[in-house]
Design a protein around this motif. Structure first.
Motif, PDB file in Angstrom:
ATOM      1  N   ASN A  18      48.355 -13.453  58.201  1.00 20.27           N
ATOM      2  CA  ASN A  18      48.079 -12.492  57.358  1.00 20.27           C
ATOM      3  C   ASN A  18      49.067 -11.924  56.495  1.00 20.27           C
ATOM      4  O   ASN A  18      48.971 -11.150  55.677  1.00 20.27           O
ATOM      5  N   SER A  19      50.292 -12.292  56.761  1.00 20.28           N
ATOM      6  CA  SER A  19      51.552 -11.796  56.074  1.00 20.28           C
ATOM      7  C   SER A  19      52.751 -12.678  56.213  1.00 20.28           C
ATOM      8  O   SER A  19      52.832 -13.638  57.074  1.00 20.28           O
ATOM      9  N   GLY A  20      53.786 -12.247  55.557  1.00 21.39           N
ATOM     10  CA  GLY A  20      55.056 -13.328  55.407  1.00 21.39           C
ATOM     11  C   GLY A  20      55.717 -13.244  56.727  1.00 21.39           C
ATOM     12  O   GLY A  20      56.174 -14.163  57.337  1.00 21.39           O
ATOM     13  N   ALA A  21      55.661 -11.849  57.331  1.00 21.81           N
ATOM     14  CA  ALA A  21      56.313 -11.703  58.609  1.00 21.81           C
ATOM     15  C   ALA A  21      55.613 -12.688  59.773  1.00 21.81           C
ATOM     16  O   ALA A  21      56.519 -13.144  60.503  1.00 21.81           O
ATOM     17  N   GLU A  22      54.156 -12.615  59.607  1.00 18.22           N
ATOM     18  CA  GLU A  22      53.592 -13.483  60.520  1.00 18.22           C
ATOM     19  C   GLU A  22      53.910 -14.756  60.381  1.00 18.22           C
ATOM     20  O   GLU A  22      53.889 -15.496  61.412  1.00 18.22           O
ATOM     21  N   HIS A  37      63.459 -11.368  56.310  1.00 18.58           N
ATOM     22  CA  HIS A  37      62.381 -12.286  56.859  1.00 18.58           C
ATOM     23  C   HIS A  37      61.109 -11.431  57.226  1.00 18.58           C
ATOM     24  O   HIS A  37      60.317 -12.043  57.700  1.00 18.58           O
ATOM     25  N   GLY A  38      61.142 -10.096  57.380  1.00 12.45           N
ATOM     26  CA  GLY A  38      59.901  -9.285  57.648  1.00 12.45           C
ATOM     27  C   GLY A  38      60.235  -8.203  58.344  1.00 12.45           C
ATOM     28  O   GLY A  38      61.567  -7.783  58.889  1.00 12.45           O
ATOM     29  N   ARG A  39      59.184  -7.456  58.998  1.00 19.28           N
ATOM     30  CA  ARG A  39      59.459  -6.138  59.421  1.00 19.28           C
ATOM     31  C   ARG A  39      59.045  -5.914  60.840  1.00 19.28           C
ATOM     32  O   ARG A  39      58.951  -4.871  61.590  1.00 19.28           O
ATOM     33  N   THR A  40      58.553  -6.966  61.422  1.00 23.41           N
ATOM     34  CA  THR A  40      58.162  -6.787  63.159  1.00 23.41           C
ATOM     35  C   THR A  40      59.723  -7.322  63.699  1.00 23.41           C
ATOM     36  O   THR A  40      60.690  -7.444  63.100  1.00 23.41           O
ATOM     37  N   LEU A  41      59.647  -6.510  64.818  1.00 26.18           N
ATOM     38  CA  LEU A  41      60.913  -6.617  65.602  1.00 26.18           C
ATOM     39  C   LEU A  41      61.631  -8.076  65.637  1.00 26.18           C
ATOM     40  O   LEU A  41      62.894  -8.162  65.408  1.00 26.18           O
ATOM     41  N   THR A  42      60.865  -9.037  65.846  1.00 24.03           N
ATOM     42  CA  THR A  42      61.553 -10.548  65.745  1.00 24.03           C
ATOM     43  C   THR A  42      62.037 -10.784  64.375  1.00 24.03           C
ATOM     44  O   THR A  42      63.005 -11.404  64.267  1.00 24.03           O
ATOM     45  N   THR A  43      61.156 -10.621  63.159  1.00 21.69           N
ATOM     46  CA  THR A  43      61.829 -11.075  62.071  1.00 21.69           C
ATOM     47  C   THR A  43      62.708 -10.005  61.498  1.00 21.69           C
ATOM     48  O   THR A  43      63.502 -10.303  60.381  1.00 21.69           O
ATOM     49  N   LEU A  44      62.639  -8.871  61.836  1.00 24.11           N
ATOM     50  CA  LEU A  44      63.998  -7.889  61.792  1.00 24.11           C
ATOM     51  C   LEU A  44      65.230  -8.542  62.249  1.00 24.11           C
ATOM     52  O   LEU A  44      66.272  -8.199  61.531  1.00 24.11           O
ATOM     53  N   ALA A  45      65.118  -9.025  63.560  1.00 25.72           N
ATOM     54  CA  ALA A  45      66.279  -9.568  64.094  1.00 25.72           C
ATOM     55  C   ALA A  45      66.620 -10.686  63.110  1.00 25.72           C
ATOM     56  O   ALA A  45      67.771 -10.798  63.169  1.00 25.72           O
ATOM     57  N   ALA A  46      65.848 -11.441  62.488  1.00 25.15           N
ATOM     58  CA  ALA A  46      66.007 -12.774  61.799  1.00 25.15           C
ATOM     59  C   ALA A  46      66.926 -12.261  60.582  1.00 25.15           C
ATOM     60  O   ALA A  46      67.572 -12.993  60.046  1.00 25.15           O
ATOM     61  N   THR A  47      66.500 -10.980  59.994  1.00 24.99           N
ATOM     62  CA  THR A  47      67.003 -10.581  58.852  1.00 24.99           C
ATOM     63  C   THR A  47      68.247 -10.354  58.871  1.00 24.99           C
ATOM     64  O   THR A  47      68.756  -9.584  59.741  1.00 24.99           O
ATOM     65  N   GLY A  48      69.096 -10.813  58.103  1.00 22.23           N
ATOM     66  CA  GLY A  48      70.567 -10.446  57.771  1.00 22.23           C
ATOM     67  C   GLY A  48      71.198  -9.348  57.178  1.00 22.23           C
ATOM     68  O   GLY A  48      72.007  -9.639  56.368  1.00 22.23           O
ATOM     69  N   GLN A  49      70.760  -8.379  57.679  1.00 19.48           N
ATOM     70  CA  GLN A  49      71.171  -6.847  57.030  1.00 19.48           C
ATOM     71  C   GLN A  49      71.158  -5.876  58.033  1.00 19.48           C
ATOM     72  O   GLN A  49      70.031  -5.659  58.682  1.00 19.48           O
ATOM     73  N   ASP A  50      72.350  -5.484  58.591  1.00 15.99           N
ATOM     74  CA  ASP A  50      72.741  -4.555  59.648  1.00 15.99           C
ATOM     75  C   ASP A  50      71.567  -3.450  59.494  1.00 15.99           C
ATOM     76  O   ASP A  50      71.275  -2.773  60.528  1.00 15.99           O
ATOM     77  N   HIS A  51      71.518  -2.883  58.344  1.00 16.56           N
ATOM     78  CA  HIS A  51      70.932  -1.561  58.311  1.00 16.56           C
ATOM     79  C   HIS A  51      69.730  -1.326  58.601  1.00 16.56           C
ATOM     80  O   HIS A  51      68.967  -0.563  59.079  1.00 16.56           O
ATOM     81  N   PHE A  52      68.759  -2.678  58.447  1.00 14.84           N
ATOM     82  CA  PHE A  52      67.403  -2.768  59.042  1.00 14.84           C
ATOM     83  C   PHE A  52      67.416  -2.973  60.511  1.00 14.84           C
ATOM     84  O   PHE A  52      66.251  -2.673  61.176  1.00 14.84           O
ATOM     85  N   HIS A  53      68.496  -3.042  60.999  1.00 12.90           N
ATOM     86  CA  HIS A  53      68.523  -3.140  62.590  1.00 12.90           C
ATOM     87  C   HIS A  53      68.952  -1.762  63.260  1.00 12.90           C
ATOM     88  O   HIS A  53      68.413  -1.553  64.638  1.00 12.90           O
ATOM     89  N   GLN A  54      69.306  -0.762  62.538  1.00 10.76           N
ATOM     90  CA  GLN A  54      69.846   0.414  63.388  1.00 10.76           C
ATOM     91  C   GLN A  54      69.098   1.258  64.133  1.00 10.76           C
ATOM     92  O   GLN A  54      69.109   1.576  65.004  1.00 10.76           O
ATOM     93  N   VAL A  72      68.306 -30.580  63.778  1.00 10.46           N
ATOM     94  CA  VAL A  72      68.198 -28.954  63.805  1.00 10.46           C
ATOM     95  C   VAL A  72      66.878 -28.552  62.569  1.00 10.46           C
ATOM     96  O   VAL A  72      67.103 -29.344  61.614  1.00 10.46           O
ATOM     97  N   LEU A  73      65.959 -28.017  62.760  1.00  9.64           N
ATOM     98  CA  LEU A  73      64.926 -27.641  61.832  1.00  9.64           C
ATOM     99  C   LEU A  73      65.649 -26.681  60.861  1.00  9.64           C
ATOM    100  O   LEU A  73      66.181 -25.785  60.926  1.00  9.64           O
ATOM    101  N   LEU A  74      65.135 -27.459  59.577  1.00 14.84           N
ATOM    102  CA  LEU A  74      65.463 -26.520  58.404  1.00 14.84           C
ATOM    103  C   LEU A  74      64.143 -25.931  57.838  1.00 14.84           C
ATOM    104  O   LEU A  74      63.116 -26.553  57.632  1.00 14.84           O
ATOM    105  N   MET A  75      64.231 -24.430  58.026  1.00 13.80           N
ATOM    106  CA  MET A  75      63.024 -23.801  57.622  1.00 13.80           C
ATOM    107  C   MET A  75      63.226 -22.998  56.611  1.00 13.80           C
ATOM    108  O   MET A  75      64.375 -22.145  56.474  1.00 13.80           O
ATOM    109  N   VAL A  76      62.362 -23.070  55.500  1.00 13.13           N
ATOM    110  CA  VAL A  76      62.627 -22.170  54.198  1.00 13.13           C
ATOM    111  C   VAL A  76      61.446 -21.140  54.053  1.00 13.13           C
ATOM    112  O   VAL A  76      60.241 -21.331  53.908  1.00 13.13           O
ATOM    113  N   ASP A  77      62.039 -19.874  53.969  1.00 11.00           N
ATOM    114  CA  ASP A  77      61.144 -18.882  53.717  1.00 11.00           C
ATOM    115  C   ASP A  77      60.712 -18.634  52.188  1.00 11.00           C
ATOM    116  O   ASP A  77      61.695 -18.271  51.377  1.00 11.00           O
TER     117      ASP A  77
END
Length: 388
Positions: A101-105, A137-154, A217-222
């Protein structure tokens, strides 16, 4: 404050800092407020309404499907879902599609594919995913972990473990991160949209693709934001001359309805088996019908027009007063302005144009079929807002 704004603030979760603009109708790239004020939409719902507001062909496809069946579970076959998967595979060379249903999913599905593939091929310790700093990469807990911006993690610790971040356009650093973490995959955005419309270097992407292929190693493109014609190619990776193992997309795919897709290459097409993943609404026939109407129109002549319009916008803005730099591809453009991007945005809104921001840039994501007249009017307003 209007009555609508009061109701919204009273009952809608306060997760959005909305602008004081109400939109009640529109056609194409022009939208209207309750007072009759018109705006040229240069954001397309953050890259969603690929063919603008109330597109006739999209409406016809969606309403025709609504009159047949609006939803069935994935225990049964529906034609729009199957036909959309077929079309996406034919246009990309991929072999299988999982719909959510979404990019995060879509990205969650990609992460599952990578971890299951690597565990079966290399061992359970190969579960990490390397992503790039400044990515989103998204706003679920896992895709937040994938996101490379620390302020989204805090605020949401502990996040899902198993992610490492490396600087963009630094091939050696990425390879080191892959090797140090025993990574199953690397996930990239060819253009970091939420990160400020930062474009990855051709040599970097090709180098990553070559290393990934050599070391399994898999190359995955968002392609959640960059996909579905946004950059002037069907998918942005096609402008880099690489073939990913997994491609994820959403946003513009549905033209305004929620649908995400995780496309899998021959290497990983059989990784997910019965019961490994699922989605109640994934492949919904109405959303799929809307997506079919979008993808079928993204042919080479149309995509060439997207590129032409993007070149026009960049040529108009590069070197203009108040503009420091311009980045992006096609109709995904970031403008670094001398004064704060938020001030430019407010000036544009006051003069009937609705752009976006990303980091310190004004971000432009108009409908792919925006008319030349609307585009030129909007660019003139943006230039004036930058210069004032």
């Amino acid at each position: 404050m209007s009555q609508l704004q009061q109701i919204d603030q009273a009952y809608v979760a306060r997760t959005y800092n909305r602008f004081p603009v109400e939109i009640i109708s529109g056609k194409g790239s022009t939208v209207y407020g309750p007072n009759g004020k018109s705006y040229i939409d240069m954001g397309s719902g953050i890259g969603v309404t690929a063919f603008g507001i109330a597109d006739d062909e999209w409406i016809q496809a969606v309403t025709a499907q609504l009159a047949q069946v609006q939803h069935m579970s994935n225990l049964y076959y529906t034609e729009p879902c199957a036909q959309l998967a077929k079309l996406l595979c034919e246009r990309t060379g991929m072999k299988k599609v999982f719909f959510g249903n979404s990019g995060a999913e879509a990205n969650e599905c990609a992460i599952k594919v990578a971890r299951k593939y690597a565990a079966e091929k290399k061992g359970a310790e190969h579960f990490a995913i390397v992503t790039l700093e400044n990515s989103f990469h998204g706003r679920t807990l896992t895709t937040l972990a994938a996101t490379g911006q620390d302020h989204f993690h805090q605020l949401f610790q502990p996040l899902t473990p198993g992610f490492a971040h490396a600087p963009a356009n630094d091939l050696d650093a990425c390879i080191k991160a892959i090797e140090d973490s025993k990574a199953a995959a690397i996930m990239i955005e060819c253009i970091q949209g939420e990160g400020g419309v930062k474009v990855l270097d051709q040599a970097f992407v090709k180098g990553l693709a070559a290393y990934a292929a050599e070391h399994d190693v898999l190359l995955m493109v968002d392609e959640v934001q960059t996909g579905n014609g946004r950059t002037g190619a069907l998918y942005a990776y096609m402008r880099y001359g690489v073939q990913p193992d997994v491609v994820t997309t959403a946003k513009g795919l549905g033209g305004g309805l929620p649908i995400g897709a995780c496309m899998m290459s021959e290497k990983v097409e059989s990784v997910l088996g019965f019961g490994d993943h699922g989605s109640t609404y994934g492949g919904n026939p109405v959303c799929s019908a809307g997506a079919l109407s979008v993808i079928r129109r993204l042919d080479d002549p149309f995509l060439a027009q997207v590129q032409e319009k993007g070149v026009y916008v960049k040529n108009e803005l590069i070197g203009a007063p108040g503009v420091e730099s311009v980045s992006g591809m096609g109709l995904m453009i970031g403008v670094k302005t001398v004064k704060p991007a938020g001030e430019v945005l407010k000036a544009c809104m006051a003069n009937g144009v609705l752009p976006l921001t990303a980091k310190d840039r004004v971000r432009l994501l108009p409908a792919l079929n925006i008319s030349w007249n609307e585009l030129k009017q909007a660019v003139a307003v943006i230039k004036q807002a930058c210069a004032e």
